[in-house]
Scaffold this motif. Structure first.
Motif, PDB file in Angstrom:
ATOM      1  N   PRO A  33     -41.354  54.826  65.078  1.00  0.00           N
ATOM      2  CA  PRO A  33     -41.229  56.286  64.998  1.00  0.00           C
ATOM      3  C   PRO A  33     -42.551  56.988  64.722  1.00  0.00           C
ATOM      4  N   MET A  34     -43.495  56.268  64.082  1.00  0.00           N
ATOM      5  CA  MET A  34     -44.776  56.876  63.745  1.00  0.00           C
ATOM      6  C   MET A  34     -45.825  56.702  64.839  1.00  0.00           C
ATOM      7  N   THR A  35     -45.702  55.650  65.642  1.00  0.00           N
ATOM      8  CA  THR A  35     -46.720  55.363  66.659  1.00  0.00           C
ATOM      9  C   THR A  35     -46.227  55.622  68.080  1.00  0.00           C
ATOM     10  N   LEU A  36     -45.017  56.178  68.204  1.00  0.00           N
ATOM     11  CA  LEU A  36     -44.409  56.430  69.511  1.00  0.00           C
ATOM     12  C   LEU A  36     -44.297  55.115  70.280  1.00  0.00           C
ATOM     13  N   ASP A  37     -44.802  55.054  71.502  1.00  0.00           N
ATOM     14  CA  ASP A  37     -44.684  53.846  72.318  1.00  0.00           C
ATOM     15  C   ASP A  37     -45.648  52.750  71.880  1.00  0.00           C
ATOM     16  N   GLY A  38     -46.577  53.082  71.014  1.00  0.00           N
ATOM     17  CA  GLY A  38     -47.618  52.173  70.559  1.00  0.00           C
ATOM     18  C   GLY A  38     -48.956  52.884  70.582  1.00  0.00           C
ATOM     19  N   THR A  39     -49.994  52.192  70.177  1.00  0.00           N
ATOM     20  CA  THR A  39     -51.342  52.765  70.157  1.00  0.00           C
ATOM     21  C   THR A  39     -51.974  52.658  71.535  1.00  0.00           C
ATOM     22  N   HIS A  88     -57.047  54.514  60.363  1.00  0.00           N
ATOM     23  CA  HIS A  88     -55.682  54.027  60.162  1.00  0.00           C
ATOM     24  C   HIS A  88     -55.490  52.683  60.871  1.00  0.00           C
ATOM     25  N   PRO A  89     -54.731  51.771  60.260  1.00  0.00           N
ATOM     26  CA  PRO A  89     -54.636  50.408  60.796  1.00  0.00           C
ATOM     27  C   PRO A  89     -54.143  50.318  62.230  1.00  0.00           C
ATOM     28  N   ASP A  90     -53.264  51.221  62.647  1.00  0.00           N
ATOM     29  CA  ASP A  90     -52.757  51.134  64.016  1.00  0.00           C
ATOM     30  C   ASP A  90     -53.838  51.446  65.052  1.00  0.00           C
ATOM     31  N   HIS A  91     -54.973  51.981  64.606  1.00  0.00           N
ATOM     32  CA  HIS A  91     -56.109  52.249  65.493  1.00  0.00           C
ATOM     33  C   HIS A  91     -57.274  51.292  65.254  1.00  0.00           C
ATOM     34  N   VAL A 162     -54.290  65.202  68.232  1.00  0.00           N
ATOM     35  CA  VAL A 162     -53.290  65.747  69.160  1.00  0.00           C
ATOM     36  C   VAL A 162     -52.636  64.555  69.845  1.00  0.00           C
ATOM     37  N   LEU A 163     -51.323  64.513  69.847  1.00  0.00           N
ATOM     38  CA  LEU A 163     -50.575  63.411  70.441  1.00  0.00           C
ATOM     39  C   LEU A 163     -50.009  63.816  71.797  1.00  0.00           C
ATOM     40  N   GLY A 164     -49.633  62.814  72.568  1.00  0.00           N
ATOM     41  CA  GLY A 164     -49.040  63.095  73.873  1.00  0.00           C
ATOM     42  C   GLY A 164     -47.587  63.509  73.796  1.00  0.00           C
ATOM     43  N   ARG A 165     -46.957  63.256  72.660  1.00  0.00           N
ATOM     44  CA  ARG A 165     -45.571  63.668  72.439  1.00  0.00           C
ATOM     45  C   ARG A 165     -45.381  63.895  70.949  1.00  0.00           C
ATOM     46  N   GLY A 166     -44.737  64.982  70.590  1.00  0.00           N
ATOM     47  CA  GLY A 166     -44.543  65.290  69.183  1.00  0.00           C
ATOM     48  C   GLY A 166     -45.783  65.918  68.566  1.00  0.00           C
ATOM     49  N   THR A 167     -45.757  66.043  67.252  1.00  0.00           N
ATOM     50  CA  THR A 167     -46.896  66.612  66.522  1.00  0.00           C
ATOM     51  C   THR A 167     -47.327  65.645  65.441  1.00  0.00           C
ATOM     52  N   THR A 168     -48.559  65.753  65.017  1.00  0.00           N
ATOM     53  CA  THR A 168     -49.117  64.759  64.105  1.00  0.00           C
ATOM     54  C   THR A 168     -48.907  65.132  62.654  1.00  0.00           C
ATOM     55  N   VAL A 169     -49.229  64.200  61.784  1.00  0.00           N
ATOM     56  CA  VAL A 169     -49.070  64.342  60.345  1.00  0.00           C
ATOM     57  C   VAL A 169     -50.417  64.658  59.709  1.00  0.00           C
ATOM     58  N   PRO A 201     -54.608  60.965  74.410  1.00  0.00           N
ATOM     59  CA  PRO A 201     -54.253  60.853  72.997  1.00  0.00           C
ATOM     60  C   PRO A 201     -54.237  59.420  72.491  1.00  0.00           C
ATOM     61  N   GLY A 202     -54.145  59.278  71.177  1.00  0.00           N
ATOM     62  CA  GLY A 202     -54.037  57.968  70.573  1.00  0.00           C
ATOM     63  C   GLY A 202     -52.646  57.383  70.662  1.00  0.00           C
ATOM     64  N   HIS A 203     -51.651  58.238  70.878  1.00  0.00           N
ATOM     65  CA  HIS A 203     -50.269  57.812  71.062  1.00  0.00           C
ATOM     66  C   HIS A 203     -49.612  58.749  72.067  1.00  0.00           C
TER      67      HIS A 203
END
Length: 278
Positions: A33-39, A88-91, A162-169, A201-203
């Motif tokens: 849910p936090m990374t969408l489809d992945g990094t 952040h670790p996912d990046h 800025v994300l490709g879907r949704g908004t960031t935290v 975007p990153g996600h």
């Protein structure tokens, strides 16, 4: 890292693969849910160059890191440099191992993330194999967040800003809302003054309306801020109470992240004298 709502523009129907003449995406296998489809790990290079730059190797996943190297080699490229949008670790978790695999330096704003003598700072231009990237500091999601302007493709790599879907935290307390709003306005200027049209975007998927996406983010953040102010005025006092009221339309799985944004919003409202809470 995402909450509800989606920026405008026509996103690509799939994630991964060729996005622009100079940008190729390899999707990491870390969906949530936090990374969408992945990094999104980005491989950048001039079409006629044998050298490539990788932005955000992603998590420490040996299979993913190997796929990034293979994807570059399939294009006839050798990876010469690794860049990080933030820590952040996912990046960034896989960056040290990726540097071992590719024998490349890692450049980042945060000195703790660097491998090699050079960091990244405002005003820097990264040039590798004829590729030109401009470093754009965009604190707010985190204090060390950067974007990379790719002028030849009229594109900007935005990490989690800025994300490709949704908004960031806004990742309170390291992330600050005032900084984030300033960063969005800086990206807005890129879309008008530098003719940036595409968000990498990153996600999430690539967006082909960079200006619309940034303006949507600014409007969305202003709307959420007004909702938080109204919630406090109605008697809600704790961040958890505000989240349950303001983010009722958002998947509960991301409520902990939404609470970080609410804490950042409350700090912003206090700092500007709009609310009076301890």
């Amino acid at each position: 890292m995402t909450t509800a709502a989606t920026p405008p523009g026509r996103p690509q129907p799939s994630i991964g693969g060729r996005a622009t003449a100079r940008a190729l995406c390899v999707l990491a296998p870390n969906p949530s849910p936090m990374t969408l489809d992945g990094t999104n790990t980005w491989i950048l290079s001039e079409p006629d160059s044998a050298l490539a730059v990788v932005v955000d190797p992603g998590p420490l996943d040996e299979g993913h890191l190997a796929r990034v190297v293979a994807a570059a080699e399939e294009q006839g490229k050798r990876i010469a440099l690794t860049l990080l949008t933030h820590g952040h670790p996912d990046h960034a978790e896989g960056a040290a191992r990726f540097a071992e695999l590719t024998r490349t330096p890692v450049r980042a704003l945060d000195p703790a993330l660097r491998l090699g003598e050079e960091g990244l700072a405002e005003g820097d231009t990264v040039t590798t194999g004829g590729l030109e990237l401009h470093v754009v500091p965009t604190p707010g999601h985190t204090s060390d967040s950067l974007c990379f302007h790719l002028p030849a493709d009229r594109a900007v790599l935005t990490g989690d800003t800025v994300l490709g879907r949704g908004t960031t935290v806004v990742a309170h307390p390291d992330g600050r809302l005032g900084d984030y709003l300033d960063s969005l306005r800086r990206l807005q200027s890129l879309t008008t003054e530098a003719d940036v049209a595409t968000v990498l975007p990153g996600h999430g998927p690539v967006l082909d309306d960079a200006r619309g996406a940034v303006e949507f983010y600014l409007a969305h953040r202003a709307h959420r801020l007004a909702q938080v102010e109204t919630a406090v005025e109605s008697g809600l006092r704790t961040p958890a109470e505000v989240v349950a009221h303001v983010y009722a339309d958002v998947d509960r799985a991301v409520w902990p992240a939404a609470e970080l944004s609410v804490r950042a919003q409350l700090d912003y409202l206090r700092e500007h004298g709009i609310i009076d809470l301890p």
